[in-house]
Design an enzyme around this catalytic site. Structure first.
Site, short mmCIF file in Angstrom:
data_model
loop_
_atom_site.label_atom_id
_atom_site.label_comp_id
_atom_site.label_asym_id
_atom_site.label_seq_id
_atom_site.Cartn_x
_atom_site.Cartn_y
_atom_site.Cartn_z
N HIS A 1 0.82 -1.22 0.00
CA HIS A 1 0.00 0.00 0.00
C HIS A 1 0.86 1.27 0.00
O HIS A 1 0.33 2.36 -0.16
CB HIS A 1 -0.94 0.02 1.22
CG HIS A 1 -1.98 -1.05 1.18
ND1 HIS A 1 -2.79 -1.24 0.08
CD2 HIS A 1 -2.32 -2.01 2.08
CE1 HIS A 1 -3.60 -2.27 0.32
NE2 HIS A 1 -3.33 -2.76 1.52
N ASP B 1 -2.87 -10.26 -2.76
CA ASP B 1 -3.42 -9.87 -1.46
C ASP B 1 -4.91 -9.51 -1.67
O ASP B 1 -5.32 -9.15 -2.77
CB ASP B 1 -2.64 -8.64 -0.96
CG ASP B 1 -2.99 -8.25 0.46
OD1 ASP B 1 -2.23 -8.64 1.37
OD2 ASP B 1 -4.01 -7.56 0.66
N HIS C 1 -6.34 -6.98 -0.71
CA HIS C 1 -6.49 -5.54 -0.96
C HIS C 1 -5.70 -5.10 -2.17
O HIS C 1 -4.63 -5.63 -2.45
CB HIS C 1 -6.03 -4.76 0.28
CG HIS C 1 -6.72 -5.20 1.54
ND1 HIS C 1 -6.18 -6.16 2.38
CD2 HIS C 1 -7.93 -4.86 2.04
CE1 HIS C 1 -7.04 -6.36 3.39
NE2 HIS C 1 -8.10 -5.59 3.20
N ASP D 1 -4.68 -12.79 3.02
CA ASP D 1 -5.94 -12.34 3.63
C ASP D 1 -7.16 -12.62 2.74
O ASP D 1 -8.25 -12.15 3.03
CB ASP D 1 -5.87 -10.85 4.03
CG ASP D 1 -5.15 -9.99 3.03
OD1 ASP D 1 -4.86 -10.48 1.91
OD2 ASP D 1 -4.86 -8.81 3.35
ZN LIG Z 1 -4.28 -7.08 2.51
#
Ligand SMILES: [Zn+2]
Length: 579
Positions: free
Chosen positions: A395, A429, A431, A518
């Protein structure tokens, strides 16, 4: 010994490899006068077209820190007959430093083992005066044979391999075999295939068919006989190596534990790493490698120096155990950053849950070293590596941190690798990998692909939509696969196969995988329901890819199943990994 590193080159046309290749050919021209210009062009041709030549060529080059070539080897891998052929191993006589030749040869033996071959074959000029009219080189030939004997490589005897092709040829070479320290006897049947392959592929215009037939049919002993040790004690023990096919170098961030934010709900915790380590070690496929140190310049190629300096400075200003969270954001006037260090946090951050504290910088900096160590292992020729790190990185964008991430480990590694060929980043991931996307958005040499929860409901909310495809020359080189809120393993696999197809079409030299776990059922930050079996299936598909792959740990917060899912992922990966 002066320092040098060994790198594997498979693409002779990439600009960064060109400098090394030019130096190699200069060494060949000036010190190995017998090597002709067209031979050099032939080597380049061979590297370009492995299908035509029925073997893949690699150059292993030893370079010092200024990229001066100190030695090199040219190696062919013949998959159909499953052996390596050492075409050249040369040390630059002007830059000799002890141990270079040995280090390069050891690296080639490792390569031969990674490819799970039966061994290395090579030609060596004879140490037998009866074979040479010109006696001047005998000493050098003896030294060379003695060098290889130390590794257990010996001359194949009682065949007609050392027969001159033309009557005027002097000093015909022996064929030498290194079984890599395995108690492997070379059968006559295999030897015939191998000798035929060597003569036909290496000397297509020089050895007539009758000559090849004559040599092949002279192989009668089964197994073939190797000459007794001549230069070293025959009781000399050649170091045995356990099978290392499917071995993955593992680099763990040993400084991750100091980054422990004890606030309630801060799920990015040290136990994540130990859960994964505990389970994956059961696979006995990982080999722990020490993380090396790399200078800041690698980070500054990806992150804004102002952000880097701020992060370093603010972290060092904290007392142990004290954290601050960003709380004011420059939405109205980004051109006037505030002076106060704690207020400034919001200038460099995208959310309010990623704290700054003394150890955040130290731990993140160490994680970068792990990622760069992994990237270097790929450059050295390892087929895969796993940087098991936290804090995660995907991120973090060029100018900002957030989402538990400070430095973008995977992007920094990809940036280093991009100096040596095209790179793809696959972010799996839950996200969106907004950092990779933002950092490489206008580049066409690094493809960024991310499969994630649709930003309409999932962090980071403001990016990850499918219409974000890159800009300028980078248009078409960012690919997002935002998926709906409830996804099972089967649906996920469909998206993964699409992403893999996109990456294959791009034909990267290296693949970096942001390995988030995740996507698992019950992850507190995700909404999907992938089981251990689904992780195995995903790993299996990724294992089928032939590029060198660097795995970098990202998210994954359901500690009870985290390690089991990682183990299943790598179990699947190893089950289909192409050698
Ligand atoms: Zn994540």
């Amino acid at each position: 010994m002066s320092t040098f590193k060994i790198r594997k080159i498979t693409d002779s046309f990439h600009p960064s490899n060109k400098n090394s290749i030019d130096q190699i050919f200069e060494i060949l021209r000036s010190h190995f006068s017998s090597v002709k210009e067209d031979k050099i062009n032939e080597i380049l041709e061979q590297m370009k077209d492995p299908i035509k030549y029925k073997f893949s060529s690699s150059i292993f080059v030893a370079e010092d820190n200024q990229a001066n070539v100190k030695g090199f080897a040219i190696v062919f891998y013949m998959p159909d007959t499953n052996f390596c052929y050492l075409d050249y191993l040369a040390v630059n006589p002007e830059k000799t430093s002890s141990g270079i030749g040995g280090a390069i040869y050891e690296r080639i033996r490792e390569e031969a083992r990674l490819l799970d071959t039966i061994g290395i074959f090579m030609e060596c000029l004879p140490d037998d005066e009866a074979l040479c009219k010109d006696k001047s080189d005998i000493k050098q030939n003896q030294a060379r044979l003695a060098f290889y004997e130390r590794y257990g490589a010996r001359v194949i005897i009682n065949t007609k391999y050392e027969t001159p092709v033309k009557p005027e040829d002097d000093c015909p070479p022996y064929l030498v075999f290194d079984n890599l320290g395995n108690d492997y006897d070379l059968s006559a049947k295999n030897a015939k295939k191998i000798v035929k392959a060597i003569l036909e592929r290496k000397y297509p215009d020089y050895c007539p068919q009758e000559y090849v037939k004559m040599v092949v049919s002279s192989i009668k002993n089964d197994p073939v006989e190797l000459r007794e040790y001549k230069y070293i004690n025959k009781n000399h023990k050649v170091e045995k190596h356990k099978a290392i096919k499917n071995r993955i170098p593992l680099i763990v961030n040993d400084k991750h534990e100091i980054h422990h934010v004890k606030e309630r709900g801060y799920i990015e915790s040290p136990v994540r790493i130990s859960s994964i380590l505990k389970e994956i070690s059961k696979l006995q496929a990982f080999e722990l490698k020490t993380s090396r140190s790399f200078p800041d310049k690698y980070i500054l190629e990806v992150h804004n120096p102002k952000y880097f300096n701020y992060f370093k400075k603010v972290c060092s200003s904290f007392a142990e155990g004290k954290s601050i969270y960003p709380y004011v954001f420059p939405l109205r006037n980004a051109t006037r950053p505030p002076n106060d260090l704690s207020v400034l946090a919001g200038y460099y951050c995208i959310d309010t849950f990623t704290p700054l504290n003394k150890n955040a910088f130290i731990a993140s900096r160490a994680a970068v070293n792990c990622a760069l160590t992994g990237a270097n292992l790929l450059l050295e020729g390892y087929h895969s590596a796993y940087a098991l790190v936290r804090p995660p990185g995907h991120h973090a964008e060029r100018d900002v941190f957030g989402g538990f991430c400070y430095f973008n480990n995977a992007s920094i590694a990809a940036q280093l690798l991009s100096n040596y060929g095209k790179v793809a980043i696959l972010d799996i991931d839950y996200h969106h990998g907004n950092g990779h996307q933002q950092i490489f958005y206008s580049r066409d040499d690094v493809l960024t692909v991310s499969i994630h929860g649709n930003p309409s409901f999932a962090y980071p909310y403001f990016s990850g939509f499918s219409e974000e495809i890159g800009e300028g020359i980078g248009t078409g080189y960012n690919q997002n696969y935002p998926l709906k809120e409830n996804i099972n393993g089967e649906e996920y696999l469909k998206a993964l196969l699409k992403a893999i197809k996109r990456i294959k079409d791009f034909k990267p030299e290296y693949l970096v995988i942001s390995l988030g776990l995740d996507i698992a059922k019950g992850d507190p930050t995700g909404t999907w329901s992938l089981s251990a079996t689904d992780f195995k299936n995903n790993g299996r598909e990724i294992g089928k890819l032939s590029f060198p792959i660097l795995f970098i740990q990202e998210g994954g917060y359901k500690n009870r199943t985290l390690g089991i899912n990682a183990k299943n992922f790598f179990e699947g990966f190893l089950s289909t990994r192409i050698k």
